[in-house]
Design an enzyme around this catalytic site. Sequence first.
Site, PDB file in Angstrom:
ATOM      1  N   TRP A  85      64.622  49.753  10.593  1.00 37.48           N
ATOM      2  CA  TRP A  85      63.381  49.801   9.819  1.00 37.48           C
ATOM      3  C   TRP A  85      62.372  49.363  10.878  1.00 37.48           C
ATOM      4  O   TRP A  85      61.094  49.386  10.564  1.00 37.48           O
ATOM      5  CB  TRP A  85      63.159  49.029   8.815  1.00 37.48           C
ATOM      6  CG  TRP A  85      64.338  49.436   7.648  1.00 37.48           C
ATOM      7  CD1 TRP A  85      65.085  50.738   7.730  1.00 37.48           C
ATOM      8  CD2 TRP A  85      64.648  49.015   6.407  1.00 37.48           C
ATOM      9  NE1 TRP A  85      65.729  50.775   6.618  1.00 37.48           N
ATOM     10  CE2 TRP A  85      65.489  49.824   5.611  1.00 37.48           C
ATOM     11  CE3 TRP A  85      64.248  47.836   5.604  1.00 37.48           C
ATOM     12  CZ2 TRP A  85      66.018  49.401   4.351  1.00 37.48           C
ATOM     13  CZ3 TRP A  85      64.525  47.623   4.258  1.00 37.48           C
ATOM     14  CH2 TRP A  85      65.620  48.364   3.622  1.00 37.48           C
ATOM     15  N   GLY A 111      65.835  55.477  13.145  1.00 33.35           N
ATOM     16  CA  GLY A 111      64.639  54.692  13.220  1.00 33.35           C
ATOM     17  C   GLY A 111      63.753  55.389  11.963  1.00 33.35           C
ATOM     18  O   GLY A 111      63.844  55.157  10.786  1.00 33.35           O
ATOM     19  N   GLU A 166      70.799  55.172  23.456  1.00 36.31           N
ATOM     20  CA  GLU A 166      69.669  55.441  22.888  1.00 36.31           C
ATOM     21  C   GLU A 166      68.479  55.734  24.033  1.00 36.31           C
ATOM     22  O   GLU A 166      67.829  54.915  24.564  1.00 36.31           O
ATOM     23  CB  GLU A 166      68.857  54.330  22.090  1.00 36.31           C
ATOM     24  CG  GLU A 166      69.511  54.068  20.799  1.00 36.31           C
ATOM     25  CD  GLU A 166      68.524  53.334  19.922  1.00 36.31           C
ATOM     26  OE1 GLU A 166      68.222  53.815  18.844  1.00 36.31           O
ATOM     27  OE2 GLU A 166      68.001  52.474  20.251  1.00 36.31           O
ATOM     28  N   HIS A 224      67.522  46.490  22.112  1.00 37.56           N
ATOM     29  CA  HIS A 224      66.906  47.741  21.913  1.00 37.56           C
ATOM     30  C   HIS A 224      65.530  47.966  22.921  1.00 37.56           C
ATOM     31  O   HIS A 224      64.964  46.953  23.292  1.00 37.56           O
ATOM     32  CB  HIS A 224      66.048  47.407  20.324  1.00 37.56           C
ATOM     33  CG  HIS A 224      65.504  48.692  19.677  1.00 37.56           C
ATOM     34  ND1 HIS A 224      64.451  49.182  20.176  1.00 37.56           N
ATOM     35  CD2 HIS A 224      66.094  49.872  19.179  1.00 37.56           C
ATOM     36  CE1 HIS A 224      64.140  50.437  19.642  1.00 37.56           C
ATOM     37  NE2 HIS A 224      65.114  50.868  18.986  1.00 37.56           N
TER      38      HIS A 224
HETATM   39  P1  PGA Z   1      63.831  56.792  15.929  1.00 38.92           P
HETATM   40  O1  PGA Z   1      64.200  55.377  16.352  1.00 38.92           O
HETATM   41  O2  PGA Z   1      64.839  57.455  15.110  1.00 38.92           O
HETATM   42  O3  PGA Z   1      62.528  56.759  15.150  1.00 38.92           O
HETATM   43  O4  PGA Z   1      63.713  57.672  17.252  1.00 38.92           O
HETATM   44  C1  PGA Z   1      65.497  55.176  16.960  1.00 38.92           C
HETATM   45  C2  PGA Z   1      65.542  53.665  17.270  1.00 38.92           C
HETATM   46  O5  PGA Z   1      64.639  53.264  18.010  1.00 38.92           O
HETATM   47  O6  PGA Z   1      66.498  52.952  17.144  1.00 38.92           O
END
Ligand code: PGA
Length: 262
Positions: free
Chosen positions: A10, A235, A166, A94
């Site tokens: 979130w 996200g 990611e 992150h």
């Molecule tokens: P997103 O974010 O799904 O909005 O691209 C993913 C995240 O930052 O973990």
Amino acid sequence: MRKKLIVGNWKMHMNVSQASLFLHRLQEKVPHYADVEIVLTPSLLALQPLSVQLDRRKFRLAAPNAYFKDEGPYMGEVSFTMLRDLVHYAVVGHSERRIHFGETDQIVRDKVAAAFRNEITPILCVGETQVERRAGETKQVIHDQVTTAISHLTTKEVESLVIAYEPVWAISTFGGIVAKPDDVKKEMDFVRHQVHELFGPKAAKEVRVLYGGSVDDHTAAGYLSLEGCDGAIVGGASLNYEKFAKIVEVAHQLHGSESENT
Ligand code: PGA
């Protein structure tokens, strides 16, 4: 077969009452699936109230961040020690922490260690920027991020670890290029390969590797059906309970098991 893990990230959205209302709606919408583990990552402030409201059969909580010292004169920080017993997981490394708050691989390593020290499972995020990808540095970046963060851990710790690949360029807030599943599979395989190199086959088999970056209810199936993909970090789409519920359903359907909705 490992359970699919779907993490709602979130970020800095929803105050406590908004988060509580959102959880109420989500709990109505999402059944209990024995084959899908659902993790919610609200703000630090909302963790305590949501932990009381949460249906523990359906959901687990993750901290969005914490400091690596257990206690002391570190004004304004919250430690993993304080989060112990409140959360199962913590998101560590992150890209928004790395980019906006200057978190280095060494800080991420210390946070991973602090999480394990406090019996919290880290969800370690790794991934290259667009510039690094264009420069052909993707493997090097992933190698450095993964090895720095995990090489000091025990094999047992690594077996329980979650690593999310990611790519920064795919995250909605940093560019949001929707990656084709086949284009990210080799990086996810490389993450598992790193674990294999450092800790051997059992750890490589047990570590859960997730994908994150613009995953929504339309794209989720493509990533979740990749061999070796154990789930997703979501996200933007996790802020819409209908979309998030659909992603969870997709994970369940791909697993091919019956719902244990009671
Ligand atoms: P997103 O974010 O799904 O909005 O691209 C993913 C995240 O930052 O973990």
